[in-house]
Scaffold this active site. Structure first.
Site, PDB file in Angstrom:
ATOM      1  N   CYS A 120      66.146 100.763 -38.909  1.00 17.76           N
ATOM      2  CA  CYS A 120      64.840 101.121 -39.468  1.00 17.76           C
ATOM      3  C   CYS A 120      64.401 102.425 -38.809  1.00 17.76           C
ATOM      4  O   CYS A 120      65.236 103.134 -38.229  1.00 17.76           O
ATOM      5  CB  CYS A 120      63.818  99.990 -39.296  1.00 17.76           C
ATOM      6  SG  CYS A 120      63.269  99.670 -37.607  1.00 17.76           S
ATOM      7  N   ASP A 148      57.228  98.480 -43.847  1.00 16.03           N
ATOM      8  CA  ASP A 148      57.173  98.652 -42.399  1.00 16.03           C
ATOM      9  C   ASP A 148      55.835  98.137 -41.880  1.00 16.03           C
ATOM     10  O   ASP A 148      54.795  98.738 -42.120  1.00 16.03           O
ATOM     11  CB  ASP A 148      57.336 100.134 -42.057  1.00 16.03           C
ATOM     12  CG  ASP A 148      57.524 100.376 -40.580  1.00 16.03           C
ATOM     13  OD1 ASP A 148      57.212  99.463 -39.765  1.00 16.03           O
ATOM     14  OD2 ASP A 148      57.979 101.477 -40.224  1.00 16.03           O
ATOM     15  N   ARG A 189      60.983  96.207 -37.880  1.00 20.45           N
ATOM     16  CA  ARG A 189      61.842  95.567 -38.877  1.00 20.45           C
ATOM     17  C   ARG A 189      63.252  95.275 -38.392  1.00 20.45           C
ATOM     18  O   ARG A 189      63.752  94.150 -38.534  1.00 20.45           O
ATOM     19  CB  ARG A 189      61.910  96.424 -40.149  1.00 20.45           C
ATOM     20  CG  ARG A 189      60.579  96.541 -40.861  1.00 20.45           C
ATOM     21  CD  ARG A 189      60.632  97.570 -41.964  1.00 20.45           C
ATOM     22  NE  ARG A 189      60.814  98.913 -41.405  1.00 20.45           N
ATOM     23  CZ  ARG A 189      60.997 100.009 -42.127  1.00 20.45           C
ATOM     24  NH1 ARG A 189      61.061  99.921 -43.442  1.00 20.45           N
ATOM     25  NH2 ARG A 189      61.123 101.175 -41.550  1.00 20.45           N
TER      26      ARG A 189
END
Length: 154
Positions: A8, A123, A14
């Protein structure tokens, strides 16, 4: 041993969540010795830091450990050392693609989530919705295990 790398942006929300959840699910399935799991970010802003408090708190509530997970930046060697490089959003895909050779296969996390309309994993660093991200990560990790069973014979 099969290896999976989640990627990520900053490697604090994440991808470490996916790393912890997949490890947990692999343990429950008796497959933890057959799959190596790690995570990285495309940026280095948080290198060395533990996962975001929102990720830690949510996973702790579910009995999922984040022990040993620290943020780091992805490097070219990761693309050679991991069988599955799985990115969380389209920006991550583009950044990893620039780093990769043409033959490196990069997967989108949402492709492992059956029947989803999501094109990316949101996110929670920006949305604040760690629950939404967790629901997607949990489903995607189950899909990854299914894929590994089919493709790798686990």
């Amino acid at each position: 041993m099969v290896s999976v790398l989640f990627v990520c942006l900053g490697n604090i929300c994440r991808s470490p969540m996916a790393e912890a959840v997949l490890r947990h699910q692999l343990r429950e399935e008796g497959l933890v010795e057959k799959v190596r799991v790690d995570s990285a970010g495309t940026g280095n802003w948080h290198a060395g830091e533990p996962p975001h408090r929102g990720t830690r708190d949510l996973l702790a509530d579910r009995g999922i450990s984040v022990d040993g997970i620290r943020a780091r930046q992805i490097g070219k060697q990761d693309l050679e050392n991991f069988d599955y490089v799985i990115v969380m959003d389209n920006n991550n895909y583009g950044d990893v693609k620039k780093l990769a050779r043409n033959e490196t296969e990069i997967h989108r996390f949402v492709d492992f989530i059956p029947d989803t309309e999501y094109k990316e994993v949101p996110d929670p660093y920006f949305t604040g919705d760690f629950e939404e991200t967790y629901r997607l990560v949990e489903a995607g990790c189950q899909g990854i295990i299914k894929t590994l069973r089919e493709r790798e014979g686990l």
